[in-house]
Design a protein around this motif. Structure first.
Motif, mmCIF file in Angstrom:
data_model
loop_
_atom_site.group_PDB
_atom_site.id
_atom_site.type_symbol
_atom_site.label_atom_id
_atom_site.label_comp_id
_atom_site.label_asym_id
_atom_site.label_seq_id
_atom_site.Cartn_x
_atom_site.Cartn_y
_atom_site.Cartn_z
ATOM 1 N N LEU A 1 0.819 -1.209 0.000
ATOM 2 C CA LEU A 1 0.000 0.000 0.000
ATOM 3 C C LEU A 1 0.859 1.268 0.000
ATOM 4 C CD1 LEU A 1 -2.754 -1.225 2.475
ATOM 5 C CD2 LEU A 1 -2.988 -0.838 0.015
ATOM 6 N N TYR A 2 2.174 1.130 -0.208
ATOM 7 C CA TYR A 2 3.069 2.284 -0.221
ATOM 8 C C TYR A 2 2.677 3.364 -1.234
ATOM 9 C CZ TYR A 2 5.370 0.627 -4.443
ATOM 10 O OH TYR A 2 5.619 0.241 -5.732
ATOM 11 N N PRO A 3 2.006 3.037 -2.354
ATOM 12 C CA PRO A 3 1.621 4.117 -3.267
ATOM 13 C C PRO A 3 0.732 5.180 -2.612
ATOM 14 C CG PRO A 3 1.498 2.040 -4.409
ATOM 15 C CD PRO A 3 1.718 1.723 -2.957
ATOM 16 N N ILE A 4 0.023 4.816 -1.561
ATOM 17 C CA ILE A 4 -0.800 5.813 -0.867
ATOM 18 C C ILE A 4 0.085 6.955 -0.369
ATOM 19 C CG2 ILE A 4 -2.194 6.225 1.210
ATOM 20 C CD1 ILE A 4 -3.345 3.387 0.800
ATOM 21 N N PHE A 5 1.220 6.608 0.220
ATOM 22 C CA PHE A 5 2.152 7.616 0.713
ATOM 23 C C PHE A 5 2.689 8.458 -0.449
ATOM 24 C CE2 PHE A 5 6.502 8.556 2.636
ATOM 25 C CZ PHE A 5 6.033 9.589 3.422
ATOM 26 N N ALA A 6 3.010 7.796 -1.568
ATOM 27 C CA ALA A 6 3.503 8.513 -2.741
ATOM 28 C C ALA A 6 2.443 9.463 -3.301
ATOM 29 C CB ALA A 6 3.951 7.520 -3.815
ATOM 30 N N ILE A 7 1.187 9.035 -3.295
ATOM 31 C CA ILE A 7 0.100 9.879 -3.798
ATOM 32 C C ILE A 7 -0.065 11.122 -2.921
ATOM 33 C CG2 ILE A 7 -2.409 10.004 -4.130
ATOM 34 C CD1 ILE A 7 -2.230 6.963 -4.862
ATOM 35 N N VAL A 8 -0.017 10.929 -1.609
ATOM 36 C CA VAL A 8 -0.142 12.058 -0.684
ATOM 37 C C VAL A 8 1.014 13.031 -0.891
ATOM 38 C CG1 VAL A 8 -0.122 12.723 1.760
ATOM 39 C CG2 VAL A 8 -1.532 10.799 1.002
ATOM 40 N N LEU A 9 2.234 12.525 -1.015
ATOM 41 C CA LEU A 9 3.390 13.402 -1.259
ATOM 42 C C LEU A 9 3.242 14.143 -2.586
ATOM 43 C CD1 LEU A 9 6.373 11.169 -0.073
ATOM 44 C CD2 LEU A 9 5.441 13.198 1.060
ATOM 45 N N ALA A 10 2.783 13.437 -3.624
ATOM 46 C CA ALA A 10 2.597 14.074 -4.932
ATOM 47 C C ALA A 10 1.552 15.183 -4.855
ATOM 48 C CB ALA A 10 2.199 13.035 -5.970
ATOM 49 N N ALA A 11 0.503 14.958 -4.086
ATOM 50 C CA ALA A 11 -0.535 15.984 -3.939
ATOM 51 C C ALA A 11 -0.006 17.190 -3.164
ATOM 52 C CB ALA A 11 -1.760 15.395 -3.242
ATOM 53 N N LEU A 12 0.719 16.926 -2.076
ATOM 54 C CA LEU A 12 1.203 18.014 -1.226
ATOM 55 C C LEU A 12 2.369 18.780 -1.844
ATOM 56 C CD1 LEU A 12 1.062 16.287 2.283
ATOM 57 C CD2 LEU A 12 -0.529 17.988 1.346
ATOM 58 N N ILE A 13 3.329 18.068 -2.412
ATOM 59 C CA ILE A 13 4.555 18.707 -2.890
ATOM 60 C C ILE A 13 4.469 19.112 -4.360
ATOM 61 C CG2 ILE A 13 7.033 18.346 -3.275
ATOM 62 C CD1 ILE A 13 6.934 16.507 -0.763
ATOM 63 N N LEU A 14 3.925 18.243 -5.195
ATOM 64 C CA LEU A 14 3.860 18.511 -6.632
ATOM 65 C C LEU A 14 2.529 19.115 -7.064
ATOM 66 C CD1 LEU A 14 5.509 15.190 -7.887
ATOM 67 C CD2 LEU A 14 6.614 17.410 -7.470
ATOM 68 N N GLN A 15 1.622 19.247 -6.101
ATOM 69 C CA GLN A 15 0.297 19.804 -6.382
ATOM 70 C C GLN A 15 -0.473 18.987 -7.414
ATOM 71 O OE1 GLN A 15 -0.669 22.531 -4.403
ATOM 72 N NE2 GLN A 15 1.269 21.959 -3.472
#
Length: 139
Positions: free
Chosen positions: A102-116
């Motif tokens: 389920l690690y992609p969840i963390f990547a998705i959150v980072l992408a939303a927060l950092i990469l908008q």
């Protein structure tokens, strides 16, 4: 029948490789401690790196930011693999593979927060359900 998208075969290979990557360490840790296993895993990775490098596929890029990020990524990958090996020594591969997958969840959150990068309501619900699944599977 529509043509297969260009990304499908590499994605299928990723699926198969990562599925084996998640399963084989459970067998490995029956015979080796995690510290020994990670060294041999890294050596296996070096063999593949040598083949890629030696294939003449081109010169390595050298942009410092890209190199630094790639080195950090490699370190995080090996660190995660080592933690995974320790987890497998203490628990069942079926549950550990599920939770760690389920690690992609963390990547998705980072992408939303950092990469908008946008996250739709449906995707947000999927993320929430994934987190709930992690909780339910781990208990």
């Amino acid at each position: 029948m529509p043509a297969m998208p260009a990304w499908f075969l590499p994605a299928l290979m990723t699926f198969l490789c990562w599925g084996l990557w998640a399963f084989l360490p459970k067998l490995t840790t029956r015979y080796l401690d995690p510290r020994s296993a990670i060294v041999y895993e890294a050596l296996g990775g070096l063999v593949l790196v040598a083949l890629v490098w030696g294939s003449g596929a081109g010169r390595l890029g050298g942009e410092p930011r890209g190199v630094a990020l790639a080195l950090i990524t490699g370190s995080l990958g090996v660190g995660g693999a080592l933690a995974y090996l320790y987890a497998l020594q203490k628990g069942p591969v079926a549950l550990i593979a599920t939770v760690t997958a389920l690690y992609p969840i963390f990547a998705i959150v980072l992408a939303a927060l950092i990469l908008q990068e946008p996250v739709s309501l449906r995707q947000g619900i999927g993320i929430a359900l994934g987190l709930l699944a992690m909780v339910l599977v781990s208990r």
